[in-house]
Design a protein around this motif. Structure first.
Motif, PDB file in Angstrom:
ATOM      1  N   ASN A  61       0.840  -1.195   0.000  1.00 60.68           N
ATOM      2  CA  ASN A  61       0.000   0.000   0.000  1.00 60.68           C
ATOM      3  C   ASN A  61       0.876   1.246   0.000  1.00 60.68           C
ATOM      4  OD1 ASN A  61      -2.509  -1.176  -0.087  1.00 60.68           O
ATOM      5  ND2 ASN A  61      -2.846  -1.098   2.122  1.00 60.68           N
ATOM      6  N   PRO A  62       0.526   2.252  -0.806  1.00 62.81           N
ATOM      7  CA  PRO A  62       1.294   3.492  -0.775  1.00 62.81           C
ATOM      8  C   PRO A  62       1.168   4.181   0.588  1.00 62.81           C
ATOM      9  CG  PRO A  62      -0.470   3.580  -2.440  1.00 62.81           C
ATOM     10  CD  PRO A  62      -0.562   2.259  -1.752  1.00 62.81           C
ATOM     11  N   TRP A  63       2.109   5.051   0.896  1.00 59.82           N
ATOM     12  CA  TRP A  63       2.149   5.714   2.206  1.00 59.82           C
ATOM     13  C   TRP A  63       0.840   6.430   2.523  1.00 59.82           C
ATOM     14  CZ3 TRP A  63       1.280  10.850   2.869  1.00 59.82           C
ATOM     15  CH2 TRP A  63       1.341  11.654   1.736  1.00 59.82           C
ATOM     16  N   PHE A  64       0.224   7.064   1.517  1.00 65.40           N
ATOM     17  CA  PHE A  64      -1.001   7.828   1.786  1.00 65.40           C
ATOM     18  C   PHE A  64      -2.191   6.914   2.090  1.00 65.40           C
ATOM     19  CE2 PHE A  64      -0.482   7.436  -2.788  1.00 65.40           C
ATOM     20  CZ  PHE A  64      -1.725   7.001  -3.230  1.00 65.40           C
ATOM     21  N   ILE A  65      -2.181   5.697   1.613  1.00 68.49           N
ATOM     22  CA  ILE A  65      -3.231   4.741   1.966  1.00 68.49           C
ATOM     23  C   ILE A  65      -2.979   4.204   3.376  1.00 68.49           C
ATOM     24  CG2 ILE A  65      -4.286   2.505   1.391  1.00 68.49           C
ATOM     25  CD1 ILE A  65      -5.082   4.839  -0.502  1.00 68.49           C
ATOM     26  N   ALA A  66      -1.712   3.974   3.723  1.00 68.74           N
ATOM     27  CA  ALA A  66      -1.371   3.514   5.076  1.00 68.74           C
ATOM     28  C   ALA A  66      -1.770   4.540   6.140  1.00 68.74           C
ATOM     29  CB  ALA A  66       0.125   3.206   5.167  1.00 68.74           C
ATOM     30  N   ARG A  67      -1.985   5.798   5.759  1.00 65.75           N
ATOM     31  CA  ARG A  67      -2.383   6.853   6.698  1.00 65.75           C
ATOM     32  C   ARG A  67      -3.889   6.860   6.958  1.00 65.75           C
ATOM     33  NH1 ARG A  67       1.479  11.058   7.776  1.00 65.75           N
ATOM     34  NH2 ARG A  67      -0.100  11.580   9.318  1.00 65.75           N
ATOM     35  N   ILE A  68      -4.637   6.039   6.232  1.00 63.35           N
ATOM     36  CA  ILE A  68      -6.090   5.970   6.435  1.00 63.35           C
ATOM     37  C   ILE A  68      -6.394   5.067   7.622  1.00 63.35           C
ATOM     38  CG2 ILE A  68      -8.265   5.146   5.434  1.00 63.35           C
ATOM     39  CD1 ILE A  68      -7.074   5.896   2.678  1.00 63.35           C
ATOM     40  N   ARG A  69      -7.339   5.489   8.429  1.00 60.65           N
ATOM     41  CA  ARG A  69      -7.833   4.656   9.531  1.00 60.65           C
ATOM     42  C   ARG A  69      -9.339   4.515   9.337  1.00 60.65           C
ATOM     43  NH1 ARG A  69      -6.741   2.717  14.794  1.00 60.65           N
ATOM     44  NH2 ARG A  69      -8.722   2.311  15.847  1.00 60.65           N
ATOM     45  N   ASP A  70      -9.763   3.314   8.984  1.00 65.35           N
ATOM     46  CA  ASP A  70     -11.192   2.988   8.890  1.00 65.35           C
ATOM     47  C   ASP A  70     -11.560   2.117  10.075  1.00 65.35           C
ATOM     48  OD1 ASP A  70     -11.403   4.292   6.437  1.00 65.35           O
ATOM     49  OD2 ASP A  70     -11.588   2.464   5.251  1.00 65.35           O
ATOM     50  N   GLU A  71     -12.737   2.357  10.592  1.00 66.07           N
ATOM     51  CA  GLU A  71     -13.324   1.527  11.655  1.00 66.07           C
ATOM     52  C   GLU A  71     -14.751   1.217  11.243  1.00 66.07           C
ATOM     53  OE1 GLU A  71     -11.192   4.034  15.301  1.00 66.07           O
ATOM     54  OE2 GLU A  71     -13.368   3.839  15.281  1.00 66.07           O
ATOM     55  N   ILE A  72     -15.280   0.099  11.737  1.00 67.19           N
ATOM     56  CA  ILE A  72     -16.694  -0.211  11.502  1.00 67.19           C
ATOM     57  C   ILE A  72     -17.312  -0.835  12.744  1.00 67.19           C
ATOM     58  CG2 ILE A  72     -16.594  -0.402   8.983  1.00 67.19           C
ATOM     59  CD1 ILE A  72     -16.462  -3.467   9.300  1.00 67.19           C
TER      60      ILE A  72
END
Length: 184
Positions: free
Chosen positions: A136-147
């Motif tokens: 995963n690119p760095w900017f995707i690794a910075r995403i935090r999803d929760e459900i």
């Protein structure tokens, strides 16, 4: 006509109180309240399949023409994000990937791992979708999803941007509906 040949009227299936459309009509504050009352499954193997997804609202853009455009676009069949596919690896963890349709080609992009951990929203348990995965690119690794589950098979979550010093900034709300499998 005898009793044996008479067709009994079928009772209508009860309408589900919540759906992707109904969630999309709610404000960020209402979604946050619903998320706070949501639950985490005891066993993550229930997160199995290709549920239809929907971006619900972008935080801070809830009113006016831009908000109306974003809600209509998110509901449109040509919206690029179709949802997430989930693959359980056991009761306590799994993996998944996003489904993206760019008109000329469909992609499964940006894998994530799933596990239960405290939410950065309220400290209560949530299913965390961890994008810090190889490839995963760095900017995707910075995403935090929760459900969290807010109705049977319907999971609501905040998408956030991880801050350098911990925590995360809330960007938008999204949902995935396991009762509506994707045709992707």
């Amino acid at each position: 006509m005898t009793a044996a040949t008479r067709a009994e009227p079928r009772a209508a299936a009860p309408e589900r109180i919540l759906s992707l459309d109904r969630l999309a009509a709610l404000s960020s504050d209402a979604l946050r309240g619903l998320y706070g009352r949501g639950s985490v499954p005891d066993d993550l193997t229930v997160l199995d399949g290709r549920p239809k997804g929907r971006m619900l609202t972008v935080r801070g853009l809830e009113r006016g023409p831009v908000a109306r455009f974003l809600r209509a676009f998110a509901r449109h069949p040509r919206f690029p994000w179709d949802g997430k596919s989930f693959f359980p690896a056991g009761a306590e963890e799994g993996r998944g990937i996003n489904r993206v349709d760019l008109l000329v080609r469909r992609f499964e992009w940006f894998p994530f791992a799933t596990r239960v951990e405290p939410s950065v929203v309220d400290g209560e348990p949530c299913v965390y979708l961890d994008y810090e995965q190889p490839g995963n690119p760095w900017f995707i690794a910075r995403i935090r999803d929760e459900i969290r589950e807010v109705a049977p098979g319907l999971f609501l979550g905040p998408a956030m941007w991880k801050r350098d010093r911990g925590g995360a900034s809330h960007v938008l709300w999204f949902a995935v509906d396991f009762s509506t499998p994707s045709d992707f």
